[in-house]
Design a protein around this motif. Sequence first.
Motif: not given
Length: 179
Positions: A110-114, A11-18, A75-80
Amino acid sequence: MLTLLGIPGALRQGSTNRLLLAEARRAFGEAIQTEADLRLPLYDGDLEDSEGIPPEVQTLADQIARADAVVIATPEYNKAPPGVLKNALDWVSRTKGGPWRDKPVAIISAAGGRAGGERSQFALRLMLTPFRPRLLTGPEVLVADSGNAFDADGRLIDPRYQKSLTDLMQALRQEAHRG
Ligand SMILES: Cc1cc2nc3c(=O)[nH]c(=O)nc-3n(C[C@H](O)[C@H](O)[C@H](O)COP(=O)(O)O)c2cc1C
């Protein structure tokens, strides 16, 4: 002219998924572009019983039904996948007409992890299977360390990501043309 629906899972405006979704749109090429808004009420059977399908849910179902192709950036939140995506899928499953059926769909993340959200994507595939869309299997687009993956103009820095995204979106375009 094809219609492409983009669904941002964050939902966030600055989302890398956007940002990734914007790149996906460019890679898809000329199309009527629509975008989903997943700011929906939480699914609640009592709300459904008393008021029916909320208008914003029906809007989303109609966007899916009218699209020739759909791309979901998760995104990935806690692997989901995030709850907003599951909530949207649950609501849309309560609408009439089965809008996902046979729909060409591509998933990107797009996610922060590797791993770039690999487990989230896999879980989202499982979440979509009950609705029997035509889910593309690849190439997989998993953007790792997503906070550092885009330049100041919002473009993907690594040409390998750009290449796999272009290949995936062109495959989605072909599926859309097959009808
Ligand atoms: C609740 C929460 C859980 C997260 N869990 C993961 C995770 O399991 N794997 C991962 O790679 N990144 C995880 N992250 C980091 C996100 O991938 C990162 O914040 C990413 O930028 C989110 O996507 P967005 O830029 O589209 O908002 C998590 C972030 C949040 C807020």
